[in-house]
Write a protein that holds these residues in place. Structure first.
Motif, PDB file in Angstrom:
ATOM      1  N   MET A   1      70.183  54.357 127.264  1.00 47.43           N
ATOM      2  CA  MET A   1      71.131  55.325 126.767  1.00 47.43           C
ATOM      3  C   MET A   1      70.678  55.756 125.366  1.00 47.43           C
ATOM      4  O   MET A   1      70.429  54.931 124.509  1.00 47.43           O
ATOM      5  CB  MET A   1      72.511  54.676 126.706  1.00 47.43           C
ATOM      6  N   THR A   2      70.672  57.055 125.177  1.00 44.94           N
ATOM      7  CA  THR A   2      70.244  57.557 123.881  1.00 44.94           C
ATOM      8  C   THR A   2      71.387  57.499 122.886  1.00 44.94           C
ATOM      9  O   THR A   2      72.548  57.311 123.252  1.00 44.94           O
ATOM     10  CB  THR A   2      69.755  59.020 124.002  1.00 44.94           C
ATOM     11  N   ARG A   3      71.016  57.681 121.661  1.00 41.67           N
ATOM     12  CA  ARG A   3      72.013  57.627 120.592  1.00 41.67           C
ATOM     13  C   ARG A   3      73.069  58.733 120.752  1.00 41.67           C
ATOM     14  O   ARG A   3      74.261  58.508 120.538  1.00 41.67           O
ATOM     15  CB  ARG A   3      71.275  57.779 119.262  1.00 41.67           C
ATOM     16  N   ARG A   4      72.620  59.898 121.159  1.00 44.27           N
ATOM     17  CA  ARG A   4      73.522  61.034 121.359  1.00 44.27           C
ATOM     18  C   ARG A   4      74.502  60.766 122.507  1.00 44.27           C
ATOM     19  O   ARG A   4      75.686  61.059 122.407  1.00 44.27           O
ATOM     20  CB  ARG A   4      72.715  62.291 121.609  1.00 44.27           C
ATOM     21  N   SER A   5      74.038  60.232 123.596  1.00 38.31           N
ATOM     22  CA  SER A   5      74.924  59.972 124.739  1.00 38.31           C
ATOM     23  C   SER A   5      75.924  58.869 124.423  1.00 38.31           C
ATOM     24  O   SER A   5      77.075  58.901 124.882  1.00 38.31           O
ATOM     25  CB  SER A   5      74.109  59.639 125.986  1.00 38.31           C
ATOM     26  N   ARG A   6      75.515  57.861 123.614  1.00 32.91           N
ATOM     27  CA  ARG A   6      76.469  56.821 123.195  1.00 32.91           C
ATOM     28  C   ARG A   6      77.575  57.420 122.323  1.00 32.91           C
ATOM     29  O   ARG A   6      78.737  57.073 122.459  1.00 32.91           O
ATOM     30  CB  ARG A   6      75.742  55.718 122.421  1.00 32.91           C
ATOM     31  N   ARG A   7      77.184  58.305 121.430  1.00 31.76           N
ATOM     32  CA  ARG A   7      78.171  58.961 120.561  1.00 31.76           C
ATOM     33  C   ARG A   7      79.150  59.807 121.386  1.00 31.76           C
ATOM     34  O   ARG A   7      80.360  59.763 121.156  1.00 31.76           O
ATOM     35  CB  ARG A   7      77.467  59.842 119.533  1.00 31.76           C
ATOM     36  N   LEU A   8      78.656  60.561 122.341  1.00 40.14           N
ATOM     37  CA  LEU A   8      79.529  61.367 123.205  1.00 40.14           C
ATOM     38  C   LEU A   8      80.461  60.481 124.032  1.00 40.14           C
ATOM     39  O   LEU A   8      81.635  60.804 124.227  1.00 40.14           O
ATOM     40  CB  LEU A   8      78.696  62.266 124.113  1.00 40.14           C
ATOM     41  N   ALA A   9      79.942  59.366 124.528  1.00 44.47           N
ATOM     42  CA  ALA A   9      80.778  58.441 125.298  1.00 44.47           C
ATOM     43  C   ALA A   9      81.868  57.839 124.420  1.00 44.47           C
ATOM     44  O   ALA A   9      83.033  57.713 124.840  1.00 44.47           O
ATOM     45  CB  ALA A   9      79.910  57.340 125.907  1.00 44.47           C
TER      46      ALA A   9
END
Length: 149
Positions: A1-9
């Motif tokens: 999981m990328t940093r961006r997808s973790r933030r969106l989640a």
């Protein structure tokens, strides 16, 4: 999981939690959001004694009884149902029979409210909008009725 997808989640989960909390709060307050109840609504909902509420309507003519001290009793009506109100204290200067009133207190028994606060109209034509709407809904309101005395 990328940093961006973790933030969106994380943002999605936070919004879901906030939405869920707001939904629960609104559900819990669904009956208490109303400014006041008419005597008909109190009768229909079968409100239990001990409940704290506000009622609004017209002070029924020839029901105002002043007893010893500052004890006052009167009947609030919306034309269909009536509710006795007992109050201890000074009434507002503009309090009169046949005029709009909002009383806040505790339901002492079915059909009787022990009021702690009485609110009356503030000029000759004023009546709380909610009282007018409740009277119109029941077909009891006639234009010009508020100024007739």
């Amino acid at each position: 999981m990328t940093r961006r997808s973790r933030r969106l989640a994380l943002i999605a989960v936070a919004l879901a939690v906030i939405g869920f909390a707001a939904g629960i709060a609104l559900y819990a307050l669904r009956d208490n959001i109303v400014f006041f109840y008419s005597p008909s609504e109190v009768a229909e909902k079968a409100v239990q004694p001990g409940a704290r509420l506000r009622i609004g309507g017209l002070v029924k003519a020839d029901t105002l009884v002043k007893s010893s001290g500052q004890n006052v009793a009167f009947v609030v009506t919306d034309g269909a149902h009536e509710l006795r109100v007992a109050y201890q204290g000074l009434l507002p200067d503009l309090f009169r029979e046949g005029q709009g009133v909002v009383a806040e207190g505790v339901l002492a028994a079915p059909g009787e409210l022990r009021a702690e606060t009485i609110l009356a109209k503030h000029d000759e034509r004023y009546m709380p909008r909610e009282v007018v709407d409740a009277l119109k809904k029941q077909g009891r309101w006639q234009e010009g009725e508020a100024s007739a005395k």
